[in-house]
Scaffold this motif. Structure first.
Motif, mmCIF file in Angstrom:
data_model
loop_
_atom_site.group_PDB
_atom_site.id
_atom_site.type_symbol
_atom_site.label_atom_id
_atom_site.label_comp_id
_atom_site.label_asym_id
_atom_site.label_seq_id
_atom_site.Cartn_x
_atom_site.Cartn_y
_atom_site.Cartn_z
ATOM 1 N N UNK A 71 -7.065 0.253 -80.037
ATOM 2 C CA UNK A 71 -7.053 -1.430 -79.404
ATOM 3 C C UNK A 71 -7.152 -0.649 -77.495
ATOM 4 N N UNK A 72 -7.308 0.192 -76.967
ATOM 5 C CA UNK A 72 -7.822 0.336 -75.775
ATOM 6 C C UNK A 72 -9.332 1.045 -75.624
ATOM 7 N N UNK A 73 -10.137 1.366 -76.988
ATOM 8 C CA UNK A 73 -11.227 1.704 -76.864
ATOM 9 C C UNK A 73 -12.900 1.621 -76.615
ATOM 10 N N UNK A 74 -12.747 -0.224 -76.259
ATOM 11 C CA UNK A 74 -13.513 -1.068 -76.397
ATOM 12 C C UNK A 74 -13.128 -1.998 -74.601
ATOM 13 N N UNK A 75 -14.422 -2.739 -74.647
ATOM 14 C CA UNK A 75 -14.144 -4.220 -73.727
ATOM 15 C C UNK A 75 -15.596 -4.539 -73.698
ATOM 16 N N UNK A 76 -15.589 -5.487 -73.411
ATOM 17 C CA UNK A 76 -16.656 -6.757 -73.995
ATOM 18 C C UNK A 76 -18.272 -6.057 -73.629
ATOM 19 N N UNK A 100 -16.969 -16.106 -65.273
ATOM 20 C CA UNK A 100 -16.028 -17.022 -66.675
ATOM 21 C C UNK A 100 -14.866 -16.577 -67.509
ATOM 22 N N UNK A 101 -14.467 -15.834 -67.337
ATOM 23 C CA UNK A 101 -13.500 -14.907 -67.822
ATOM 24 C C UNK A 101 -11.987 -15.096 -67.440
ATOM 25 N N UNK A 102 -11.915 -15.533 -66.233
ATOM 26 C CA UNK A 102 -11.034 -15.982 -65.067
ATOM 27 C C UNK A 102 -10.004 -16.225 -66.123
ATOM 28 N N UNK A 103 -9.880 -17.139 -67.120
ATOM 29 C CA UNK A 103 -8.581 -17.644 -67.749
ATOM 30 C C UNK A 103 -8.578 -16.278 -68.403
ATOM 31 N N UNK A 107 -8.523 9.600 -66.279
ATOM 32 C CA UNK A 107 -7.372 8.658 -66.420
ATOM 33 C C UNK A 107 -8.063 7.006 -66.148
ATOM 34 N N UNK A 108 -8.055 6.256 -66.951
ATOM 35 C CA UNK A 108 -9.128 5.070 -66.807
ATOM 36 C C UNK A 108 -8.643 3.406 -66.809
ATOM 37 N N UNK A 109 -8.432 2.890 -65.674
ATOM 38 C CA UNK A 109 -7.539 1.418 -65.537
ATOM 39 C C UNK A 109 -8.237 0.905 -66.136
ATOM 40 N N UNK A 110 -7.273 -0.293 -66.802
ATOM 41 C CA UNK A 110 -7.833 -1.072 -67.460
ATOM 42 C C UNK A 110 -6.859 -2.127 -67.150
ATOM 43 N N UNK A 111 -7.867 -3.182 -67.005
ATOM 44 C CA UNK A 111 -7.289 -4.671 -67.104
ATOM 45 C C UNK A 111 -7.143 -5.412 -68.267
ATOM 46 N N UNK A 112 -7.315 -6.679 -68.147
ATOM 47 C CA UNK A 112 -8.215 -7.504 -69.362
ATOM 48 C C UNK A 112 -8.865 -7.152 -70.780
ATOM 49 N N UNK A 113 -9.497 -5.320 -70.161
ATOM 50 C CA UNK A 113 -10.992 -4.668 -70.998
ATOM 51 C C UNK A 113 -12.301 -6.455 -71.038
ATOM 52 N N UNK A 114 -12.091 -7.032 -69.835
ATOM 53 C CA UNK A 114 -13.365 -7.915 -70.387
ATOM 54 C C UNK A 114 -14.460 -7.559 -69.757
#
Lengths: 470, 449
Positions: free
Chosen positions: A29-34, A134-137, A67-74
């Motif tokens: 579930x943390x292997x991808x982004x958009x 556009x992904x601000x939400x 180490x890879x930081x990740x937010x909402x992966x957009x």
């Protein structure tokens, strides 16, 4: 495999089990982004403090753990992808602080706070946080800071970096440090705040940020103009900016884009137009009134078949609705969307549009163009299917040619999405050998073991073209 | 990928192949933009990508491609999904999450035969032996009373339910509404004439739990429909809608129930079929999905599916209702997820409530967010459910409402539980939409008489 049983134990000494995952489901579930590609990390941790991140990075240097930081992966450029495996630092849950300092017109935020929540809290205090990807939400402010996110308002208000004036961050080697402060003016030493903004998580993990807010504009007006010739839309844009008007947004859609939107949901766009432009001005009500009608006139002078000023909020919403429909409309045309953001000086927009048409025809691809035309930041989107290998290779070639065109016109590889993985092979073309080497020296000095978000920005040795397929 | 054998439609011999067939194309439409994250109740409460729609869709895709194990890796995160489908409304590219979710549940059931998970016995008891059997379920109406007399713990012990379900059952048992006298239950086969001019002939769906335990709400719904000019038929032979079966991976049972309901309703000659339960209505509204790819049954199922309407939209369209009493309480509305996200009905209940409460209608913060009843989710995952319910009750309290209105029995019970847990029992009540409308159309004597 870089993470041994001993390494796992050491991580378990930093994070409680409910915030440290080794399960395949959690890692997947943390292997991808958009963007593209799946890279399986070996562990995922959800830090709650700078201290935990600091201890993690000290450990990572000791055991050479990526180490890879990740937010909402957009991310559309692969920012959070763990391309070398290792640990994903999921910062989306580190969001305890969202404070508006009305007197100093500041927001103090934790990295996992959602961007739209900052906009909402600022508005409640009569203030304005302009960056509006556009992904601000969905997106986190930490991700916005590290990718230096933009959006339609970038033309007048600038991007995220114009609003961050201070940070608390953790260096790749584990030290917790502060940059900038709470003052708008600050020339004390190197501007590390600006260095970290847009560093794509390769130089530090941001653990808190101080953002500058501005007063809410009192009024805004919007118009929609259509053009029979693409070239005329470009002339209208430069004409308006040349007349001393700085709109809050100038959005452009080409014919392929207009037709996609109308086929998806009728928004009243002229299906035959070569391009439509949306222009919005904001500010003092009387200035706004004057400027929007002046913009309409300038559009007509440049050859617009139609230039309609929205009479009220309903009409304004209808215009912006058409803009918002672009993304769903074009993704319905195929499961894979390659979204580029090559940017050119605005005087070169007409030429860039022509180059894009030529690329579309040369590679026989479904390529639509829209974007923030006022600041030269176009979004050519190739709609394809990643299961179609032959078409994907044509898409790779086309993307390469888009980059080449932007550079030849004096532009840049990325206006707002970031370099990440796909654009890395083109870095040297834009920056030159010495320019890229200066950047690499910074990275090497800050992160001697290359443990923080490795594989981003800098091309791998011998890598000269993009690869979308495995 | 090999297609499953024709005699294996539910994919019991090759669950991954069936999952690929039923879910891969849909899952592949996800562009991983993450727009579903902010609306997902379990992502909100658990804070993990694995428990988000984007995460779950990706897991289903990986399982269908045999990159991960269905039972070992995919099952648990999918089991923790409420199935509220708010993600479908948020999705910019129309990923059919409901279909992916049900396919994943089917695959889980097929991949884990004979290894009952937590709550499996309760699930079997309810879904196989109770809900599809109207007579047994009606007897349960009395059993609930019995259980209250004897104590739930002993009943639970006798039925062999696992110890960990006791708190959930006890909590829900405590807040179960009083059941009306069985004499007053609407009888299948009855036809209730319209009051005044007949404007439509409708067939009314009684539901299983609604009919057994909350049949007073059914009776009031029928009376309201008559008041709005409907002739109301109660079809004989109708049964449970099968929504919970679909959600729990019992596809064959869901299909069997759908066929019984189709037979029961098609013969009534009604213009529309009406449900007063958001979850049941959603299942019936999508009956054609159960027969997808079946050239004989799918067109018929689609005609059947298109006839379904929620009580609120029928009353809203045919209204206004003749209001004889003023509502003096402050009222708020909790959306039923399946009414809102599957049937796209969110304004009609609000318009009806504004008509009776005027400016004493208050919109609650997060009214559209799931209450985490989720069918029997609150029984199977009590703690996870309460993590979502308790913050919702803060919003309910802040709204100042003394009546929380629902349009689905699961939400109704969950609101009663939430009120009890928040200590608001002396001030706030939860009612079905039909109840509060009925209070304003008739005086209390009529309701009792």
């Amino acid at each position: 495999m870089t993470l041994t049983a001993e390494g796992r134990e050491k991580l378990a000494a930093i994070f409680p089990p409910e915030r440290l995952f080794f399960d395949l489901a959690d890692r997947l579930s943390c292997s991808y982004d958009a963007s593209f590609g799946d890279y399986l990390p070996e562990a995922v941790a959800q830090p709650q403090s700078a201290e935990e991140i600091s201890r993690t990075l000290f450990l990572a240097n000791e055991i050479r753990l990526p180490v890879c930081p990740r937010g909402a992966a957009t991310s559309l450029s692969g920012g959070p992808l763990p391309v070398k495996g290792g640990l994903v630092l999921d910062l989306s849950q580190m969001r305890s602080r969202l404070e508006i300092d009305r007197e100093n017109m500041l927001a103090i935020v934790s990295p996992g706070v959602i961007t739209a929540d900052i906009q909402r809290e600022a508005a409640a205090a009569g203030l304005f946080y302009p960056p509006d990807p556009s992904s601000a939400h969905v997106s986190t402010i930490g991700g916005n800071l590290l990718e230096n996110s933009g959006g339609p308002r970038g033309l007048k208000y600038g991007t995220t970096k114009e609003y961050v004036i201070g940070m608390e961050a953790v260096a790749p080697t584990g030290e917790i440090f502060r940059t900038g402060g709470r003052t708008v003016k600050n020339v004390t030493g190197y501007d590390l705040t600006r260095l970290l903004a847009g560093s794509e998580g390769t130089l530090a993990v941001v653990t808190e940020a101080t953002l500058r807010l501005i007063p809410q504009p009192a009024a805004r007006r919007t118009l929609l103009a259509s053009f029979d010739r693409l070239h005329d839309s470009g002339r209208a844009i430069t004409g308006i900016l040349g007349a001393g008007i700085l709109p809050a947004a100038m959005e452009l859609m080409d014919n392929a884009c207009i037709r996609a939107v109308e086929a998806y949901e009728a928004c009243g766009l002229p299906a035959e137009a070569a391009a439509v432009v949306i222009i919005e001005v904001d500010g003092h009500p009387r200035a706004v009134e004057d400027e929007i009608h002046r913009c309409a006139e300038l559009c007509r002078e440049a050859g617009a078949g139609m230039a309609r000023v929205a009479a009220d909020d309903n009409e304004r919403d209808a215009i912006w609705r058409a803009r918002k429909m672009i993304s769903p409309a074009i993704t319905r045309m195929g499961p894979t969307k390659i979204s580029e953001d090559a940017t050119v000086p605005r005087s070169r927009i007409p030429e860039m549009m022509e180059r894009l048409v030529a690329i579309r025809e040369k590679y026989r691809l479904n390529l639509v163009v829209f974007g923030h035309a006022g600041d030269g930041n176009l979004h050519p989107n190739i709609i394809t299917d990643k299961r179609n290998g032959e078409e994907m290779r044509r898409a790779e070639d086309a993307v390469g040619e888009i980059f080449q065109a932007a550079l030849e016109l004096g532009g840049t590889l990325s206006g707002e999405h970031g370099i990440g993985l796909m654009k890395a092979p083109y870095m040297e073309k834009e920056l030159g050998t010495a320019g890229l080497a200066m950047m690499r020296k910074i990275k090497d000095a800050w992160d001697p073991h290359n443990i923080l978000n490795p594989g981003k920005i800098f091309p791998e040795p011998g890598q000269t073209r993009i690869r979308l397929t495995g | 990928m090999k297609a499953p054998a024709p005699d294996d439609p539910t994919g019991f011999t090759n669950p991954a192949a069936a999952l690929f067939r039923d879910a891969h194309e849909g899952a592949n439409r996800c562009i991983q933009c993450g727009y579903c994250l902010p609306v997902c109740p379990t992502y909100g409460s658990m804070g993990r990508e694995t428990q988000s729609p984007r995460g779950r869709i990706n897991l289903v895709k990986a399982a269908a491609e045999k990159r991960i194990d269905i039972a070992g890796d995919m099952a648990r995160p999918l089991d923790l999904c409420l199935g509220c489908r708010a993600c479908e409304t948020a999705c910019p590219v129309g990923v059919p999450y409901g279909e992916i979710f049900e396919a994943a549940r089917n695959a889980t059931a097929a991949a884990t035969p004979g290894t009952p998970g937590p709550g499996h016995r309760l699930e079997t008891l309810l879904l196989r032996h109770l809900f599809p059997h109207p007579a047994r379920l009606r007897a349960t109406g009395n059993l609930v009373w019995l259980a209250q007399v004897l104590g739930l713990r002993r009943l639970a012990f006798r039925t062999g339910l696992p110890e960990k379900l006791f708190p959930a059952l006890a909590a829900l048992g405590k807040v179960a509404p009083e059941t009306d006298s069985p004499r007053r239950r609407p009888t299948p086969g009855s036809v209730f004439p319209a009051r005044g001019k007949r404007r439509a002939r409708v067939a009314f769906f009684q539901g299983c739990v609604m009919d057994a335990l909350m049949h007073r709400i059914n009776r009031l719904s029928i009376e309201l429909l008559r008041e709005a000019g409907c002739e109301v038929v109660i079809p004989v032979g109708q049964t449970c809608c099968g929504a919970l079966h679909s959600h729990r991976g019992m596809r064959a049972e869901a299909i069997a129930l759908a066929r019984r309901n189709m037979a029961a309703f098609e013969t009534t000659g009604a213009d529309v079929f009406v449900s007063n339960a958001g979850g049941c209505g959603a299942r019936l509204h999508e009956t054609d999905h159960l027969f997808a790819g079946d050239p004989d049954r799918e067109p018929r199922a689609r005609r059947f599916a298109r006839k379904w309407r929620d009580l609120s939209s029928v009353l809203d369209e045919l209204g206004p209702l003749p209001l004889r009493r003023e509502c003096t309480e402050t009222v708020t509305y909790q959306d039923s997820c399946h009414l809102r996200h599957v049937q796209n009905v969110s304004d009609p209940p609000r318009r009806l409530l504004r008509a009776v409460a005027g400016d004493r209608y208050r919109e609650m913060r997060g009214a559209a967010d799931c209450c985490a009843s989720g069918g029997i989710y609150n029984l199977l995952h009590f703690d996870e459910s309460m993590k979502i319910l308790d913050p919702k009750m803060h919003a309910a309290r802040d709204s100042g409402a003394t009546v929380i209105v629902t349009t689905n029995p699961g939400c109704h019970l969950q609101m009663r539980l939430g009120i009890d847990r928040a200590g608001l029992g002396d001030r706030v009540r939860a009612v079905h939409l039909a109840e509060i409308l009925a209070e304003c159309v008739w005086d209390n004597d009529h309701l009792r008489g």
